[in-house]
Design a protein around this motif. Structure first.
Motif, short mmCIF file in Angstrom:
data_model
loop_
_atom_site.label_atom_id
_atom_site.label_comp_id
_atom_site.label_asym_id
_atom_site.label_seq_id
_atom_site.Cartn_x
_atom_site.Cartn_y
_atom_site.Cartn_z
N GLN A 145 -17.92 28.44 33.80
CA GLN A 145 -18.40 27.52 32.77
C GLN A 145 -17.34 26.45 32.57
O GLN A 145 -16.29 26.69 31.97
CB GLN A 145 -18.63 28.26 31.46
CG GLN A 145 -19.03 27.37 30.29
CD GLN A 145 -20.47 26.91 30.38
OE1 GLN A 145 -21.37 27.71 30.54
NE2 GLN A 145 -20.70 25.60 30.29
N LYS B 93 -27.88 23.92 34.09
CA LYS B 93 -27.37 22.95 33.13
C LYS B 93 -28.16 23.11 31.85
O LYS B 93 -29.34 22.76 31.80
CB LYS B 93 -27.50 21.52 33.66
CG LYS B 93 -26.77 20.50 32.78
CD LYS B 93 -26.74 19.14 33.45
CE LYS B 93 -25.94 18.15 32.60
NZ LYS B 93 -25.86 16.82 33.23
N VAL C 83 -18.52 18.41 30.31
CA VAL C 83 -19.83 18.17 30.90
C VAL C 83 -19.71 17.48 32.26
O VAL C 83 -20.52 17.69 33.16
CB VAL C 83 -20.68 17.31 29.94
CG1 VAL C 83 -22.03 16.98 30.57
CG2 VAL C 83 -20.87 18.02 28.61
N THR C 84 -18.70 16.66 32.42
CA THR C 84 -18.54 15.90 33.66
C THR C 84 -18.04 16.75 34.83
O THR C 84 -18.07 16.30 35.98
CB THR C 84 -17.56 14.75 33.44
OG1 THR C 84 -16.32 15.27 32.94
CG2 THR C 84 -18.13 13.74 32.45
N SER D 29 -27.05 19.71 26.72
CA SER D 29 -25.93 18.77 26.84
C SER D 29 -24.62 19.47 27.16
O SER D 29 -23.59 18.83 27.24
CB SER D 29 -25.79 17.97 25.54
OG SER D 29 -25.53 18.85 24.46
N THR D 30 -24.66 20.79 27.31
CA THR D 30 -23.43 21.53 27.59
C THR D 30 -23.08 21.40 29.07
O THR D 30 -23.88 20.97 29.89
CB THR D 30 -23.59 23.01 27.24
OG1 THR D 30 -24.64 23.57 28.03
CG2 THR D 30 -23.93 23.17 25.76
N ALA D 31 -21.86 21.80 29.39
CA ALA D 31 -21.41 21.72 30.79
C ALA D 31 -22.22 22.66 31.67
O ALA D 31 -22.81 23.63 31.21
CB ALA D 31 -19.93 22.06 30.86
N GLN D 32 -22.23 22.35 32.96
CA GLN D 32 -22.97 23.19 33.89
C GLN D 32 -22.37 24.58 33.97
O GLN D 32 -21.16 24.76 33.99
CB GLN D 32 -22.97 22.55 35.28
CG GLN D 32 -23.75 21.24 35.33
CD GLN D 32 -24.05 20.83 36.75
OE1 GLN D 32 -24.35 21.67 37.58
NE2 GLN D 32 -23.98 19.54 37.03
#
Length: 291
Positions: A261, A233, A265-266, A236-239
């Motif tokens: 990717q 992670k 983010v959720t 603040s970017t997506a996992q």
């Protein structure tokens, strides 16, 4: 009477010179006791397949679902892949693919290295095993222990860090986190005790990342193999979740990398799906090499 002995002397000298010449000519025979080194056998593989054609189109459609939604020309471009830059296609080749979907971006790459030993006492297979072993060590794994979390986890257990939270139920998760470093700060990391396999936790709705197995040695692929699971992670970017499968078959070492990717983010990548598909592709490549 004096002349005849002179002829006899010349004849004796001629015989002596001839014997000396034969001795020099067969000088190697005089060293018959010196042990002869038998060259090690060569590796099974003398060439490598074309990497961008090594993965069937049907497999690519499954691995890169976003490509199915692209127009025909763009689909063809994605499925053609991008060949890695190499100067000796008989020794090392690679190819990569990438497709953007509405929910996530999937990427795939394969690398094949044909190892050749220039030491007559060391076989190509043994040299390839050394190359593979370095990769296995870099992944924090060891073939001398049963399949499971990386060795780093055991070291941390000795320091008492395994006593946090739910104890042994969390050990596999902590082991995988050691391999990724950045996966711990998940808000739901403590929920991993249900399966103990994923390091990133599940801030979203799906439970599949919890079901993903940790990095480990694989017993049923090639001569030696391992899987490295790397959920990350970044800020603040997506996992971003990457799974690598590395295996050796004779004198060829193959690396498969498969990653997702998410767009949001959720969203959390399905680690188990990534692992299963990466392993399935690795087995197909192993079968292709064996043909």
């Amino acid at each position: 009477m004096a002349y005849v002995p002179g002829v006899a002397l010349l004849a004796a000298l001629a015989v002596g010179c001839s014997a000396g010449a034969d001795s020099d000519a067969n000088g190697t025979d005089s060293k018959a006791g010196t042990p002869t080194v038998t060259p090690a056998p060569p590796g099974k593989y003398l060439t490598l397949p074309a990497p961008c054609r090594a993965v069937p189109r049907s497999t690519l459609k499954d691995l890169l679902p976003g490509a199915a939604e692209l127009p025909g020309d763009q689909q063809d471009k994605v499925f053609r892949g991008s060949a890695a830059v190499t100067y000796d296609t008989d020794r090392k080749v690679g190819c990569s693919w990438k497709a953007d979907g509405p929910n996530a971006t999937r990427s795939l790459s394969i690398d094949l290295e044909r190892v050749v030993s220039y030491d007559p006492a060391v076989s190509d297979d043994d040299r390839a095993d050394t190359v593979y072993a370095k990769k296995e060590k870099a992944a924090g794994l060891s073939a001398s222990v049963p399949p499971g979390p990386p060795d780093e986890k055991d070291e941390k257990d000795k320091k008492g860090e395994a006593g946090e939270g739910s104890g042994k139920a969390k050990d596999p998760a902590e082991g995988d986190a050691d391999a990724t470093d950045s996966a711990d700060p998940s808000p739901s990391g403590s929920d991993d005790a249900s399966s103990g396999e994923s390091t990133g936790g599940t801030p979203g709705s799906s439970s599949s990342p919890e079901e993903a197995l940790p990095s480990r040695i694989l017993d049923d692929l090639g001569d030696a193999a391992f899987l490295q699971d790397l959920p990350k992670k970044a800020g603040s970017t997506a996992q971003h979740h990457t799974v690598s499968v590395v295996f050796r078959t004779s004198n060829v070492v193959v690396t498969v990398r498969y990653a997702e990717q998410p767009a949001l983010v959720t969203q959390v990548p399905d680690g188990r799906e990534l692992q299963e598909k990466a392993q399935a592709l690795a087995r197909k490549l192993a079968e292709t090499l064996s043909e």
